[in-house]
Design an enzyme around this catalytic site. Structure first.
Site, mmCIF file in Angstrom:
data_model
loop_
_atom_site.group_PDB
_atom_site.id
_atom_site.type_symbol
_atom_site.label_atom_id
_atom_site.label_comp_id
_atom_site.label_asym_id
_atom_site.label_seq_id
_atom_site.Cartn_x
_atom_site.Cartn_y
_atom_site.Cartn_z
ATOM 1 C CB SER A 28 13.249 1.145 2.741
ATOM 2 O OG SER A 28 14.140 1.580 1.768
ATOM 3 C CE LYS A 72 13.317 0.278 -0.861
ATOM 4 N NZ LYS A 72 14.736 0.165 -0.496
ATOM 5 C CE1 TYR A 123 12.564 2.689 -3.969
ATOM 6 C CE2 TYR A 123 14.003 4.500 -4.594
ATOM 7 C CZ TYR A 123 13.724 3.420 -3.785
ATOM 8 O OH TYR A 123 14.603 3.066 -2.785
ATOM 9 C CE1 TYR A 162 17.374 -1.791 2.537
ATOM 10 C CE2 TYR A 162 17.930 -0.718 4.601
ATOM 11 C CZ TYR A 162 17.158 -0.804 3.478
ATOM 12 O OH TYR A 162 16.168 0.097 3.285
ATOM 13 C CB VAL A 173 17.385 5.739 5.218
ATOM 14 C CG1 VAL A 173 18.232 4.554 4.820
ATOM 15 C CG2 VAL A 173 16.683 6.358 4.029
HETATM 16 N N1 GLU Z 1 14.718 6.404 -0.617
HETATM 17 C C1 GLU Z 1 15.827 5.688 -0.052
HETATM 18 C C2 GLU Z 1 16.834 5.428 -1.121
HETATM 19 O O1 GLU Z 1 16.456 5.049 -2.199
HETATM 20 C C3 GLU Z 1 15.315 4.408 0.556
HETATM 21 C C4 GLU Z 1 16.372 3.692 1.317
HETATM 22 C C5 GLU Z 1 15.899 3.171 2.653
HETATM 23 O O2 GLU Z 1 14.979 3.659 3.277
HETATM 24 O O3 GLU Z 1 16.513 2.209 3.105
HETATM 25 O O4 GLU Z 1 18.013 5.592 -0.943
#
Ligand code: GLU
Length: 305
Positions: A63, A66, A189, A241, A259
């Site tokens: 993430s 992002k 993505y 989050y 993650v």
């Molecule tokens: N590729 C992970 C997902 O879509 C990203 C989530 C993350 O890194 O927080 O679940």
């Protein structure tokens, strides 16, 4: 302040936490990591670098990608982007579906999965089949490093197991908030999440956010000063989050976790930081990474508060 000494102290002090937490295994290929790994990098705006641990070893940025897609989309669409994705914390887990239905397919922010998928869709509308290569070129530019690629095995693993992300994109498509083919967008993505970088590269890539949108010591403006301010604000309020408040409370810096176990953080007008340790806490953020950054702001008093 001798930042190398600070890093050495942090490495000692996080040692008791290294076997706590669990690596992300809902994406099977992500579980194939050295679980007790640790790396941390600091790069100052003047170019001074400080590193410790396995800082040359690439890991899946997940993430953290992002931040790059948000930057590119904000540069293209400006405020219009916020018609499709908000800038409020969600207070929910990163892959939650609940809020998305009652808020009619408009995700709360670009850092939860739904919001990142919309952001990526907005890039696909602009760059079509060149979206991923444009994103990768952008990341190479801000990192000043050509040696960055995605990991096909992690990409495939997420494509085969990412049922929740398929649910999110289909729900948003039903609310007309996805403009392109869902398969094309979701593959882009997943590819962006499987990009591999080390803490040194990620730290360098965040310096424009510590320097009003400009890569330090160049005239290369990545985004305007006002937009850099917004990205930092969204990182502070939404970058972790449903633990974003907790991260602000304990660390007090704009940051973004993934993650894969990485966390990037920005000290405005001073430096960027990246820490890596793959075991996660229950919110999906690196457990040791969060602890290390808390130690960092305590020792250096560089929290923004
Ligand atoms: N590729 C992970 C997902 O879509 C990203 C989530 C993350 O890194 O927080 O679940």
């Amino acid at each position: 302040m001798n930042y190398q000494t600070v890093l050495e102290e942090i490495k000692e002090e996080i040692r008791p936490y290294l076997n706590k937490g669990t690596v992300a295994n809902y994406i099977p290929a992500l579980a194939n990591v050295a679980e007790d790994d640790f790396a941390m990098s600091i790069i100052e705006i003047d170019g001074s670098e400080h590193h410790i641990g396995s800082y040359k070893k690439p890991f899946s940025i997940q993430s953290i990608s992002k931040v790059f897609t948000f930057t590119l989309a904000l540069d293209i669409y400006g405020k219009d982007l916020y018609k499709r994705v908000g800038h409020e914390p969600s207070g929910n887990p990163f892959n939650s579906l609940i809020q998305l239905e009652y808020e009619k397919g408009i995700p709360r922010n670009p850092f939860i999965n739904a919001g990142a998928i919309v952001t990526t869709d907005s890039l696909v509308s602009k760059y079509k089949e060149n979206t991923f290569s444009t994103l990768l070129e952008f990341i190479k530019k801000v990192s000043n490093d050509e040696n960055i690629a995605f990991n096909k095995e992690i990409f495939k693993s997420e494509l085969e197991s990412g049922y929740r992300n398929f649910a999110l994109i289909n729900m948003m498509k039903s609310f007309n908030n996805i403009e392109n083919h869902t398969q094309e967008v979701i593959e882009t993505y997943f590819k962006q999440c499987s990009i591999m970088m080390n803490t040194k590269q990620l730290t360098k890539s965040m310096l424009y956010l510590a320097n009003h949108g400009v890569i330090p010591n160049t005239n290369s403006e990545i985004i305007t000063q006002a937009q850099a301010k917004r990205i930092n604000a969204v990182m502070l309020t939404c970058g972790h989050y449903d633990a974003s408040g907790d991260f602000a409370f304990h660390v007090g810096l704009p940051g973004k976790s993934g993650v894969g176990g990485g966390i990037v953080a920005v000290v405005p007008q001073k430096m960027a930081i990246c820490v890596y340790s793959p075991r996660l806490n229950k919110h999906g953020n690196s457990l040791v990474g969060t602890k290390a950054l808390e130690l960092f702001t305590t020792k250096t008093r560089l929290s923004i508060f």
